[in-house]
Enzyme design. Structure first.
Site, short mmCIF file in Angstrom:
data_model
loop_
_atom_site.label_atom_id
_atom_site.label_comp_id
_atom_site.label_asym_id
_atom_site.label_seq_id
_atom_site.Cartn_x
_atom_site.Cartn_y
_atom_site.Cartn_z
N LYS A 63 0.84 -1.21 0.00
CA LYS A 63 0.00 0.00 0.00
C LYS A 63 0.87 1.25 0.00
O LYS A 63 0.62 2.20 -0.76
CB LYS A 63 -0.94 -0.01 1.21
CG LYS A 63 -2.09 -1.01 1.05
CD LYS A 63 -2.90 -1.24 2.31
CE LYS A 63 -3.89 -2.38 2.08
NZ LYS A 63 -4.64 -2.79 3.26
N GLN A 107 -4.71 -1.30 9.46
CA GLN A 107 -4.70 -2.65 8.89
C GLN A 107 -5.36 -3.64 9.85
O GLN A 107 -5.06 -3.66 11.04
CB GLN A 107 -3.25 -3.05 8.59
CG GLN A 107 -3.11 -4.37 7.85
CD GLN A 107 -3.64 -4.34 6.42
OE1 GLN A 107 -3.73 -3.28 5.78
NE2 GLN A 107 -3.99 -5.49 5.89
N ASP A 130 -10.88 3.31 3.56
CA ASP A 130 -11.17 1.86 3.49
C ASP A 130 -12.66 1.62 3.25
O ASP A 130 -13.06 0.54 2.82
CB ASP A 130 -10.82 1.22 4.85
CG ASP A 130 -9.65 0.25 4.78
OD1 ASP A 130 -9.36 -0.25 3.68
OD2 ASP A 130 -9.06 0.00 5.84
#
Ligand code: GUN
Length: 297
Positions: A63, A107, A130
């Site tokens: 990422k 995460q 997200d």
């Protein structure tokens, strides 16, 4: 390819190449990032990793690398697994208030002593790139402005790439009902005018459902959930699964070798949905900045 007609099945389905599509979309993101940066709106993404889950370490590295490649400002915050929930919530709050950061990604999974839900809800909905916050899920449900969860958003982009943007008259069957893929996937397909069926572990006859589908999205996390006998000839098959086969090789939820003989289009694993997830994270972060730039004139 017209929007209304998946190619009739020949002997082998056409691949929808997630790497190639990602490359195209990331090039567009990079171009727009350069323009926005020149105006003082350089997109910034913070990625927070707690603990030492090996898969998570690979994901966050990818990422951050993707951010660098398109010219974003990116910050990787790594913390020991012993970090407390209160400490993590304080970090999220600091990032919420950091004007150089437009997107925040914590995460998952988090260590067991930390409540995932509490942490996600602590992220500002304006920075929830997200798309996991309840505000984002609600916005998707009612068609308001929010952030779309990256994996299903990537699947929609893949459908669009084969001319399937308006899904009026199409029947889409989603296998799996997770909050991060199955449910938002169903909402996005519905918003694109598909008729949507959501199947799951409680579905009596999965094959009877999938055989009716023009589009099947498999998102269960189990090998061979979808086999050739369960697919209508010419259907579009999107495989969100990430599993290992007996030889330790990466594979999806779909029996690829069998299903590709029947389907019109199919996504491979690896090189299908996976790269699109990170790409849509970049798209969402750029979108966060676009909104801010519009607001601030
Ligand atoms: N863990 C596995 N996939 C994801 C993702 O897309 N976002 C976050 N935050 N955690 C993950």
């Amino acid at each position: 390819m017209t929007p209304s007609a998946p190619a009739p099945s020949t002997t082998s389905a056409q691949l929808i190449d997630g790497n190639a599509l990602s490359k195209q979309v990331r090039a567009q993101v990079a171009e727009r990032t350069a323009e926005l940066s020149a105006k003082g709106f350089k997109p910034g993404l913070a990625v927070v990793l707690v603990g030492d889950n090996p898969a998570s370490q690979v994901y966050v590295r990818n990422k951050v690398k993707a951010c660098e490649d398109v010219g974003f400002h990116s910050v990787l915050e790594k913390y020991d697994a012993s970090m407390t929930e209160a400490e993590l919530l304080a970090r999220v709050e600091a990032l919420n208030n950091d004007p150089s950061i437009h997107g925040i990604l914590v995460q998952l999974p988090l260590p067991k002593h930390i409540d995932d839900h509490k942490v996600i809800e602590a992220i500002s909905p304006l920075k929830d790139v997200d798309g996991f916050h309840i505000a984002s899920a609600g916005a998707l449900m009612v068609g308001e402005v929010g952030f779309k969860a990256c994996t299903p958003y990537g699947c929609m982009k893949m459908l669009e790439s084969i001319g399937m943007k308006d899904l009026r008259g199409k029947h889409a069957v989603v296998i799996g009902r997770s909050n991060i893929v199955g449910k938002p996937m169903a909402m996005m397909l519905l918003a694109a005018n598909a008729t949507v069926t959501v199947t799951h572990s409680g579905t009596a006859d999965l094959g009877a459902m999938t055989r009716q589908a023009d589009i099947v999205v498999a998102a269960v996390g189990k090998r061979n959930v979808l086999t050739a006998d369960m697919v209508k000839p010419g259907a579009v098959v999107i495989d969100v699964g990430m599993n290992r086969n007996d030889e330790g090789k990466l594979c999806g939820d779909v029996d690829f070798d069998g299903v590709k003989q029947v389907a019109g289009y199919i996504t491979p694993v690896p090189g299908g949905v996976g790269p699109m997830t990170i790409t849509m994270l970049l798209v969402n972060t750029l979108e966060a900045v676009e909104r801010l730039a519009t607001q601030q004139g």
